[in-house]
Write an enzyme that holds these catalytic residues in place. Sequence first.
Site, PDB file in Angstrom:
ATOM      1  N   SER A   1       0.895  -1.303   0.090  1.00 44.59           N
ATOM      2  CA  SER A   1      -0.049  -0.025   0.158  1.00 44.59           C
ATOM      3  C   SER A   1       0.951   1.164  -0.016  1.00 44.59           C
ATOM      4  O   SER A   1       2.199   1.240   0.093  1.00 44.59           O
ATOM      5  CB  SER A   1      -0.947   0.004   1.164  1.00 44.59           C
ATOM      6  OG  SER A   1      -0.177   0.466   2.501  1.00 44.59           O
ATOM      7  N   LYS A   2       0.109   2.415   0.006  1.00 40.30           N
ATOM      8  CA  LYS A   2       0.719   3.837  -0.299  1.00 40.30           C
ATOM      9  C   LYS A   2       1.543   3.931   1.124  1.00 40.30           C
ATOM     10  O   LYS A   2       2.625   4.686   1.036  1.00 40.30           O
ATOM     11  CB  LYS A   2      -0.057   4.864  -0.604  1.00 40.30           C
ATOM     12  CG  LYS A   2      -0.592   4.602  -2.112  1.00 40.30           C
ATOM     13  CD  LYS A   2      -1.298   5.636  -2.646  1.00 40.30           C
ATOM     14  CE  LYS A   2      -1.625   5.500  -4.018  1.00 40.30           C
ATOM     15  NZ  LYS A   2      -2.415   6.507  -4.892  1.00 40.30           N
ATOM     16  N   ARG A   3       0.902   3.464   2.112  1.00 39.41           N
ATOM     17  CA  ARG A   3       1.721   3.729   3.331  1.00 39.41           C
ATOM     18  C   ARG A   3       2.696   2.820   3.778  1.00 39.41           C
ATOM     19  O   ARG A   3       3.628   3.159   4.657  1.00 39.41           O
ATOM     20  CB  ARG A   3       0.533   3.589   4.522  1.00 39.41           C
ATOM     21  CG  ARG A   3      -0.354   4.955   4.578  1.00 39.41           C
ATOM     22  CD  ARG A   3      -1.323   4.824   5.479  1.00 39.41           C
ATOM     23  NE  ARG A   3      -2.328   3.457   5.129  1.00 39.41           N
ATOM     24  CZ  ARG A   3      -3.316   3.518   4.316  1.00 39.41           C
ATOM     25  NH1 ARG A   3      -3.479   4.380   3.728  1.00 39.41           N
ATOM     26  NH2 ARG A   3      -3.964   2.506   4.090  1.00 39.41           N
ATOM     27  N   ASP A   4       2.713   1.847   3.107  1.00 43.66           N
ATOM     28  CA  ASP A   4       4.017   0.727   3.618  1.00 43.66           C
ATOM     29  C   ASP A   4       5.433   1.386   3.417  1.00 43.66           C
ATOM     30  O   ASP A   4       6.199   1.040   4.278  1.00 43.66           O
ATOM     31  CB  ASP A   4       3.949  -0.561   2.634  1.00 43.66           C
ATOM     32  CG  ASP A   4       2.717  -1.467   2.867  1.00 43.66           C
ATOM     33  OD1 ASP A   4       2.510  -1.211   4.187  1.00 43.66           O
ATOM     34  OD2 ASP A   4       2.208  -2.058   2.006  1.00 43.66           O
TER      35      ASP A   4
END
Length: 510
Positions: free
Chosen positions: A265-268
């Site tokens: 994900s974008k947050r990883d």
Amino acid sequence: MSREVRVRFAPSPTGPLHIGGVRTALYNYLFARRHGGKMILRIEDTDSQRFVPGAEEYIIESLKWCGIEIDEGVGFGGPHAPYRQSERRDIYLQYAKQLVDAGWAYYAFDTPEQLDKLRAEAEAAGKTFAYNYEVREQLETSLRLSKEEVEERIARGDQWVVRFKMPENEVVKMDDLIRGHVEINTSTLDDKVLYKSADALPTYHLANIVDDHLMEISHVIRGEEWLPSLPLHYLLYRAFGWTDSQPEFAHLPLLLKPTGSGKLSKRDGDKMGFPVFPLFWTSPTGETARGYREDGYLPEAFINMLSLLGWNPGTEQEIFSMEELIAAFSLDRVSKAGARFQPDKAKWFNAQYMHTLTAEQFAPLMQPVLKANGIETSDELAGKAAEIMKERMTLTTDMWDLTSFFFVAPTEYEEKLAKKQWKGDNPALLSELRGVLESINDFSKENTENVVRAWIEAKGVGLGQVMNTLRLALVGAGKGPGMFDVTEFIGKAECLKRIDAILANLKPME
Ligand code: GLU
């Protein structure tokens, strides 16, 4: 392939382009080039709620950095322009109406409040509400209301949507170039919205199908998250009577987290310390995200790494140029299973590429770094400095640290090395070596080495002892390449200057 290959990359400008999106673009590009076809860039900006200013420019810049060339599309023009869906809005309404007229779709007037109420009631009864064949006849739709009533409501400005009338209990048979044959019963599907009067815009499904048809797309290559939409898309082609020219579909496997569990994900990236975007991104509200480019990756290495996340060449080969990828790529070798993203492997690829760069290739990478550090030098020297040190580089951000001593004399001396070297006979030996160096006319690496070695032998002192003292004087630390690479690079005058500086400034240690 009998049909002209025309593929499209169709991102929505809802933020920076995730590396999964870059991989989708890459596979489309490789497929197009492999088959002598065209690569189209279509911007799917019909979701006005999620539109993010700057995202489209970011997408275009990212593709350019990656070397993914666009033949037709936003920013490039072409026979099917415009390629930005918000500029094609007039096209979609007529197609929505065509489906209603043919009985494949209907107007629905339910307000968001009514739908929320139905959802809450269903939940209270332990069910989930679906807008489908079971309930549509009872709702505020043109299926129940008279023609006059529908016309009147539209005329007086009531808000409406057009929904697809999903057939009941029919098996849709689909073929995917990666997943093979897939079947699904339509009774499990709901009536998706195709068009909204509120913003006079189509939804993704309608715009996507209409544009793929009008733009004569031959193959739809996209992420696995769109697989659930495939039955609707098949039915839309049928409803429009376009089945014969329908594109072939290929749904690409997900990119998984480094742990292998779940979608990357974008947050990883922030959580795990690696970029998930190609370029640095600043959102309109000032939030930032790291990018591969700014983190020191070469686009060729980044692309090579991405190419192997979901595709394999069937051989042991790992290093591929874009040309080699084009020659080797096929959808047959794209896997069904998700591909685990490995940040260390990305670094490994980059190091491989850094190690093969020539001085000429390094020069344009080095010059901005040198300028930022206040150094003006020739391309030749800039490239040469990096070339000498390349084996130790992983990222382009390593370049300055590894080469700065070529351009700047030490202002301080590493304590550990100084303690070990700057004592006993060594300062005096260095002073004598200064005289030897001064007498050399041909300051090439080979000649200097010969003269200095002969002198060391004649003196009967240790090679390491002299070289490490010289390193302390010229580099200031126990790092750097062979000493004669340094002497040749910085030249005689600078060598003598650096030796004089240490003799004048550093007190011998006890
Ligand atoms: N706009 C969709 C996206 O953002 C395109 C999906 C497709 O390729 O059909 O991924």
